[in-house]
Design an enzyme around this catalytic site. Structure first.
Site, PDB file in Angstrom:
ATOM      1  N   CYS A  70     -19.158  -2.259   0.977  1.00 25.08           N
ATOM      2  CA  CYS A  70     -18.238  -0.877   1.437  1.00 25.08           C
ATOM      3  C   CYS A  70     -18.968  -0.201   2.492  1.00 25.08           C
ATOM      4  O   CYS A  70     -20.368  -0.187   2.689  1.00 25.08           O
ATOM      5  CB  CYS A  70     -18.236  -0.035   0.057  1.00 25.08           C
ATOM      6  SG  CYS A  70     -16.999   1.382   0.329  1.00 25.08           S
ATOM      7  N   ASN A  79     -10.510  -4.338  -1.298  1.00 23.27           N
ATOM      8  CA  ASN A  79     -10.456  -3.549  -2.431  1.00 23.27           C
ATOM      9  C   ASN A  79      -9.781  -3.855  -3.470  1.00 23.27           C
ATOM     10  O   ASN A  79      -8.545  -4.522  -3.038  1.00 23.27           O
ATOM     11  CB  ASN A  79     -10.179  -2.052  -1.684  1.00 23.27           C
ATOM     12  CG  ASN A  79     -11.149  -1.325  -1.084  1.00 23.27           C
ATOM     13  OD1 ASN A  79     -12.349  -1.176  -1.267  1.00 23.27           O
ATOM     14  ND2 ASN A  79     -10.774  -0.782   0.102  1.00 23.27           N
ATOM     15  N   ARG A  95       0.904  -1.362   0.045  1.00 26.92           N
ATOM     16  CA  ARG A  95       0.072   0.165  -0.062  1.00 26.92           C
ATOM     17  C   ARG A  95       0.910   1.367   0.167  1.00 26.92           C
ATOM     18  O   ARG A  95       0.500   2.315  -0.563  1.00 26.92           O
ATOM     19  CB  ARG A  95      -0.956   0.035   1.452  1.00 26.92           C
ATOM     20  CG  ARG A  95      -1.725   1.211   1.125  1.00 26.92           C
ATOM     21  CD  ARG A  95      -2.742   1.138   2.190  1.00 26.92           C
ATOM     22  NE  ARG A  95      -3.492   2.169   2.341  1.00 26.92           N
ATOM     23  CZ  ARG A  95      -4.414   2.761   3.527  1.00 26.92           C
ATOM     24  NH1 ARG A  95      -4.691   1.743   4.610  1.00 26.92           N
ATOM     25  NH2 ARG A  95      -5.161   3.610   3.375  1.00 26.92           N
ATOM     26  N   TYR A 123     -14.327   9.970  -1.896  1.00 29.59           N
ATOM     27  CA  TYR A 123     -13.604   9.608  -3.127  1.00 29.59           C
ATOM     28  C   TYR A 123     -13.897  10.543  -4.467  1.00 29.59           C
ATOM     29  O   TYR A 123     -12.667  10.663  -5.195  1.00 29.59           O
ATOM     30  CB  TYR A 123     -13.643   8.231  -3.307  1.00 29.59           C
ATOM     31  CG  TYR A 123     -13.157   7.228  -2.377  1.00 29.59           C
ATOM     32  CD1 TYR A 123     -12.017   6.720  -2.299  1.00 29.59           C
ATOM     33  CD2 TYR A 123     -13.895   6.931  -1.343  1.00 29.59           C
ATOM     34  CE1 TYR A 123     -11.392   5.993  -1.348  1.00 29.59           C
ATOM     35  CE2 TYR A 123     -13.656   6.091  -0.445  1.00 29.59           C
ATOM     36  CZ  TYR A 123     -12.445   5.784  -0.458  1.00 29.59           C
ATOM     37  OH  TYR A 123     -11.887   4.948   0.588  1.00 29.59           O
ATOM     38  N   HIS A 143     -16.490   3.570  -4.629  1.00 36.73           N
ATOM     39  CA  HIS A 143     -15.757   4.779  -4.485  1.00 36.73           C
ATOM     40  C   HIS A 143     -15.760   5.754  -5.689  1.00 36.73           C
ATOM     41  O   HIS A 143     -15.035   6.531  -6.050  1.00 36.73           O
ATOM     42  CB  HIS A 143     -14.271   4.292  -4.360  1.00 36.73           C
ATOM     43  CG  HIS A 143     -13.996   3.544  -2.980  1.00 36.73           C
ATOM     44  ND1 HIS A 143     -12.524   3.124  -2.760  1.00 36.73           N
ATOM     45  CD2 HIS A 143     -14.619   3.221  -2.128  1.00 36.73           C
ATOM     46  CE1 HIS A 143     -12.734   2.614  -1.679  1.00 36.73           C
ATOM     47  NE2 HIS A 143     -13.959   2.603  -1.192  1.00 36.73           N
TER      48      HIS A 143
END
Length: 421
Positions: A164, A144, A90, A244, A194
């Site tokens: 989500c 995700n 990440r 987002y 998102h």
């Protein structure tokens, strides 16, 4: 009822376990299995999970194992919450795209594509193993990028629903602003994972009074602060975009911010170290306050509600999920995965009708849907050209020089996770 959590060593898990304990009348779990290959995480998380159940008087049994096949055997539902490559991957997703002046984020843009390429093959392998032991089990995906992962699962014929926590977060915040119970708030939530907008907020159900104009008039500043976009923009749009959308509506501003502060991944990694140390304390028998800063607010309530509805034991009649489009948004292919309100039951989710969307939103949704189709193709079949095509299609990239450079960076940083590289 047996539920299995793959990625059970996640620091999220005590949030989930707390929900199972509190909401046991909605979802009576008899056996909860936490599966994770990382014993150093699974042991403290499993210990805290058992203490949470004991403190709240839950009679269910909690099992921890690194054996995936044993863990999913006989499960009624399997929840996926894994992170291939961990926080280290990440950290890369959030940093190398910035070198090209593009958003560095784990689910959006080039970083989101990297995560999809790492994740889809692993999730599909897990799902096949679930199908071998219990083909009627539901797979609930919280991993995700949820839209792409859910599309991969459904395309392969699995009984899967994507989940989500953005929608339930809005539901709870709007309910607090309106002074009403969350169950009375029905969202006009529409888009892709998102990439969603709240186009209505109705009280009492899908046919209730739309109080979104009132919310924007009376609480616009608070809502704008929450999604980190200007109040004037919300007034001009007449809807509430998810957080987002900031990556699209304020791309250059966000890039400047990301270049001047520590990555979210580094913050989360530090938080996880602290949380795991807390979880190892035998005196701790409730989720610590620090967990609220980890993210995933209301995840447990959403997961319990969805699992209960799918397994026929209750749950809310309408829930926001990721599922096949099937004409819900007529400008998208039927096999696209959309995030909308649906009626959920043992046969799965059935999306509710969605009013025609403003072209201001349909264009972006169609663009990102095309990217997601190409991203899934790259995840399934590999190859530099497929990665390049997906990056070129993404509206946050879209220039061939950037797409070329980002393709090389993505492959270089993820080679160990890409079988074809």
């Amino acid at each position: 009822m047996k539920l299995t959590v793959v990625g059970g060593g996640s620091t999220y898990t005590p949030e989930l376990v707390d929900g199972f304990a509190r909401l046991r009348d909605t979802l009576p779990v008899e056996e909860l299995v936490l599966v994770d290959p990382a014993a150093d995480r699974l042991e403290p998380v499993g210990g805290l999970a058992r203490r949470i159940f004991a403190r709240q008087g839950h009679p269910g049994r909690i099992v921890t194992t690194s054996d995936l096949d044993a863990g999913v055997d006989g499960a009624d539902a399997v929840l996926l919450q894994l992170r291939v490559g961990g926080q280290a991957a990440r950290e890369q997703d959030e940093t190398w795209p910035l070198e090209c002046g593009c958003i560095g984020q784990e689910t959006t843009g080039a970083g989101g594509l990297a995560k999809a390429l790492r994740t889809v093959p692993v999730v599909l392998d897990i799902a096949e193993r679930v199908r071998r032991t219990n083909p009627r089990a539901w797979i609930i995906d919280f991993t995700n990028p949820v839209g792409i992962v859910t599309r991969a699962l459904l395309q392969a014929g699995h009984r899967a629903v994507g989940l989500c926590n953005v929608a339930i977060g809005f539901q709870r915040k709007f309910a607090a602003l309106l002074g009403t119970a969350p169950a009375d708030v029905h969202l006009g939530h529409v888009g892709l994972n998102h990439l969603t907008w709240e186009t209505g907020v109705r009280l009492g159900g899908p046919e209730g009074e739309d109080v979104l104009p009132k919310l924007l008039t009376e609480h616009g500043e608070a809502i704008a602060d929450d999604v980190r976009l200007p109040r004037t923009l919300l007034d001009r749009l007449g809807v509430v975009p998810s957080y987002y959308l900031r990556y699209y509506y304020a791309h250059d501003e966000v890039v400047r911010e990301l270049r001047t502060k520590p990555s979210r991944a580094s913050e989360v990694a530090a938080m996880e170290r602290e949380l795991l140390a807390m979880y190892g304390d035998p005196a701790l028998d409730e989720k610590p306050a620090l967990l609220a800063r980890r993210g995933g607010a209301y995840y447990s309530e959403a997961a319990v509600d969805l699992a209960a509805a799918l397994l026929g034991g209750g749950g809310s009649p309408y829930q926001v999920v990721n599922t096949l489009n099937r004409g819900t948004l007529p400008f998208l292919p039927d096999d696209a995965v959309v995030e909308v309100q649906a009626a959920v039951g043992p046969a799965g989710p059935v999306p509710l009708p969605v009013p025609a969307l403003d072209p201001l939103f349909t264009g972006l949704v169609a663009n990102v849907t095309g990217y997601e189709e190409l991203a899934l193709e790259a995840a399934l079949r590999g190859g530099r050209d497929r990665v390049f095509r997906a990056l070129l299609a993404h509206p946050l990239i879209g220039q061939y020089a950037y797409a070329d450079a980002l393709t090389d960076q993505l492959i270089a940083h993820n080679r160990e996770h890409l079988a074809w590289a």
